[in-house]
Motif scaffolding. Structure first.
Motif, PDB file in Angstrom:
ATOM      1  N   VAL A  80       0.853  -1.189   0.000  1.00 15.04           N
ATOM      2  CA  VAL A  80       0.000   0.000   0.000  1.00 15.04           C
ATOM      3  C   VAL A  80       0.890   1.241   0.000  1.00 15.04           C
ATOM      4  CG1 VAL A  80      -1.747   1.307   1.264  1.00 15.04           C
ATOM      5  CG2 VAL A  80      -1.831  -1.196   1.267  1.00 15.04           C
ATOM      6  N   ALA A  81       0.568   2.193  -0.871  1.00 15.70           N
ATOM      7  CA  ALA A  81       1.298   3.464  -0.909  1.00 15.70           C
ATOM      8  C   ALA A  81       0.357   4.586  -0.492  1.00 15.70           C
ATOM      9  CB  ALA A  81       1.846   3.728  -2.304  1.00 15.70           C
ATOM     10  N   ILE A  82       0.845   5.445   0.391  1.00 12.62           N
ATOM     11  CA  ILE A  82       0.093   6.639   0.785  1.00 12.62           C
ATOM     12  C   ILE A  82       0.809   7.839   0.192  1.00 12.62           C
ATOM     13  CG2 ILE A  82      -0.665   8.087   2.698  1.00 12.62           C
ATOM     14  CD1 ILE A  82      -0.948   5.637   4.399  1.00 12.62           C
TER      15      ILE A  82
ATOM     16  N   ASN B 243      18.484   2.210  -6.980  1.00 10.13           N
ATOM     17  CA  ASN B 243      18.748   0.963  -6.270  1.00 10.13           C
ATOM     18  C   ASN B 243      17.649   0.652  -5.253  1.00 10.13           C
ATOM     19  OD1 ASN B 243      21.558  -0.436  -6.798  1.00 10.13           O
ATOM     20  ND2 ASN B 243      21.852   1.755  -7.074  1.00 10.13           N
ATOM     21  N   LEU B 244      17.121   1.698  -4.602  1.00 14.66           N
ATOM     22  CA  LEU B 244      16.030   1.498  -3.655  1.00 14.66           C
ATOM     23  C   LEU B 244      14.795   0.926  -4.347  1.00 14.66           C
ATOM     24  CD1 LEU B 244      15.936   4.560  -1.218  1.00 14.66           C
ATOM     25  CD2 LEU B 244      16.299   2.175  -0.640  1.00 14.66           C
ATOM     26  N   ILE B 245      14.517   1.424  -5.547  1.00 12.44           N
ATOM     27  CA  ILE B 245      13.371   0.918  -6.294  1.00 12.44           C
ATOM     28  C   ILE B 245      13.520  -0.579  -6.536  1.00 12.44           C
ATOM     29  CG2 ILE B 245      12.162   0.986  -8.510  1.00 12.44           C
ATOM     30  CD1 ILE B 245      11.493   3.309  -6.720  1.00 12.44           C
TER      31      ILE B 245
ATOM     32  N   GLN C  74       6.824   9.399  -5.145  1.00 11.08           N
ATOM     33  CA  GLN C  74       7.508   8.956  -6.347  1.00 11.08           C
ATOM     34  C   GLN C  74       6.662   7.996  -7.196  1.00 11.08           C
ATOM     35  OE1 GLN C  74      10.397   9.933  -7.610  1.00 11.08           O
ATOM     36  NE2 GLN C  74      10.800  11.359  -5.942  1.00 11.08           N
ATOM     37  N   GLU C  75       6.534   8.335  -8.492  1.00  8.70           N
ATOM     38  CA  GLU C  75       5.739   7.517  -9.400  1.00  8.70           C
ATOM     39  C   GLU C  75       6.241   6.075  -9.446  1.00  8.70           C
ATOM     40  OE1 GLU C  75       4.743   7.147 -14.187  1.00  8.70           O
ATOM     41  OE2 GLU C  75       5.665   8.982 -13.405  1.00  8.70           O
ATOM     42  N   ARG C  76       7.545   5.883  -9.442  1.00  9.00           N
ATOM     43  CA  ARG C  76       8.089   4.524  -9.569  1.00  9.00           C
ATOM     44  C   ARG C  76       7.752   3.658  -8.363  1.00  9.00           C
ATOM     45  NH1 ARG C  76      14.153   4.308 -11.627  1.00  9.00           N
ATOM     46  NH2 ARG C  76      13.657   2.085 -11.442  1.00  9.00           N
ATOM     47  N   ILE C  77       7.607   4.290  -7.196  1.00  7.73           N
ATOM     48  CA  ILE C  77       7.173   3.542  -6.019  1.00  7.73           C
ATOM     49  C   ILE C  77       5.667   3.301  -6.079  1.00  7.73           C
ATOM     50  CG2 ILE C  77       6.857   3.680  -3.510  1.00  7.73           C
ATOM     51  CD1 ILE C  77       9.616   4.911  -3.312  1.00  7.73           C
ATOM     52  N   LEU C  78       4.903   4.336  -6.451  1.00 12.90           N
ATOM     53  CA  LEU C  78       3.454   4.184  -6.561  1.00 12.90           C
ATOM     54  C   LEU C  78       3.093   3.104  -7.580  1.00 12.90           C
ATOM     55  CD1 LEU C  78       2.305   7.934  -6.568  1.00 12.90           C
ATOM     56  CD2 LEU C  78       2.515   6.381  -4.618  1.00 12.90           C
ATOM     57  N   ASN C  79       3.924   2.957  -8.587  1.00  9.39           N
ATOM     58  CA  ASN C  79       3.645   2.009  -9.658  1.00  9.39           C
ATOM     59  C   ASN C  79       3.816   0.550  -9.228  1.00  9.39           C
ATOM     60  OD1 ASN C  79       2.791   1.897 -12.423  1.00  9.39           O
ATOM     61  ND2 ASN C  79       4.813   1.116 -12.948  1.00  9.39           N
ATOM     62  N   ILE C  80       4.431   0.328  -8.065  1.00 10.58           N
ATOM     63  CA  ILE C  80       4.572  -1.032  -7.533  1.00 10.58           C
ATOM     64  C   ILE C  80       3.371  -1.407  -6.668  1.00 10.58           C
ATOM     65  CG2 ILE C  80       6.089  -2.612  -6.264  1.00 10.58           C
ATOM     66  CD1 ILE C  80       8.311  -0.533  -6.543  1.00 10.58           C
TER      67      ILE C  80
END
Length: 236
Positions: free
Chosen positions: A30-32, A170-172, A192-198
């Motif tokens: 879950v992303a907030i 690297n974190l992604i 961050q879009e790349r985190i939200l996209n997971i």
């Protein structure tokens, strides 16, 4: 499953930070997200037990944990990773991993944990947790610590804050791998879009309230569209 019922939070002067938050979190990732100052980090700290809500109840697997502190919640399976990981002078990386795992950690086990977050184990296992480590290195070591605990719910508060682009990339990869392998749930506060996209589910918090929530496919396109519009308006 984590359940929040009518969560509110006020600070001195009757300033309301959160208002009537109602959530059920049972997805794996879950992303907030939401604007700065909207109450995202406050909500994460309330879930972790760092702050106590002034209104409402928090339930974990049917148990009321509203008034349990961070240590008591950790015993029940909630981990919290700070925006700025704490550095402990004199404590080695493998010592920290051993504390997280709740047992003495040998070099081989510590190396396995560090490899999970993309760090060359032999370069880090006996390093001290001091200023010689970069922000990105500390973030990945903290993630390794969370993985070592194997908790029901792992909370990360803006893990991308204060790190360079290389470390962020690297974190992604670490979070993508963590998503594939974790047996618990992950809750990340992020812009961050790349985190939200997971994420399986995205929750948008604004002005202390849940503005919208849904699956990644339901929320992310509209979120990106509105962000692009704001940027365009600023350029005109």
């Amino acid at each position: 499953m984590l359940k929040l019922e009518h969560i509110g939070y006020e600070v001195e002067g009757n300033k309301e930070i959160l208002h009537d938050i109602n959530l059920e979190l049972n997805d794996r990732f879950v992303a907030i997200t939401g604007p700065n100052g909207g109450g995202k980090s406050t909500l994460a700290k309330i879930i972790a037990g760092i702050l106590t809500p002034t209104e409402g109840r928090i339930w974990l697997d049917g148990e009321d944990i509203t008034h349990l502190n961070i240590t008591e919640r950790a015993r029940r399976g909630i981990s919290y990773a700070f925006q700025q990981p704490v550095r402990f002078k004199g404590l080695r990386v493998r010592d920290l991993l051993g504390l997280a795992a709740g047992k003495t950690t040998g070099v081989t086990a510590a190396c396995d944990m560090l490899s999970e977050v993309g760090l060359c184990a032999r370069d880090y296992v006996d390093r001290e947790l001091n200023d010689s480590l970069s922000g990105g290195e500390m973030k990945r070591i903290e993630i390794a610590m969370v993985l070592a605990r194997g908790t029901k719910l792992s909370i990360f508060d803006e893990p991308e804050a204060g790190i360079d682009l290389w470390s962020f990339q690297n974190l992604i990869r670490v979070f993508e791998k963590m998503y594939e392998q974790t047996k618990g749930s992950i809750l990340i506060i992020s812009h961050q879009e790349r985190i939200l996209n997971i994420a399986d589910r995205i929750i948008m918090i604004a002005d202390g309230q849940v503005e919208r929530m849904g699956t990644r496919d339901e929320i992310l396109p509209a979120l990106l569209s509105s962000t692009c519009k704001v940027l365009t308006d600023k350029m005109e």
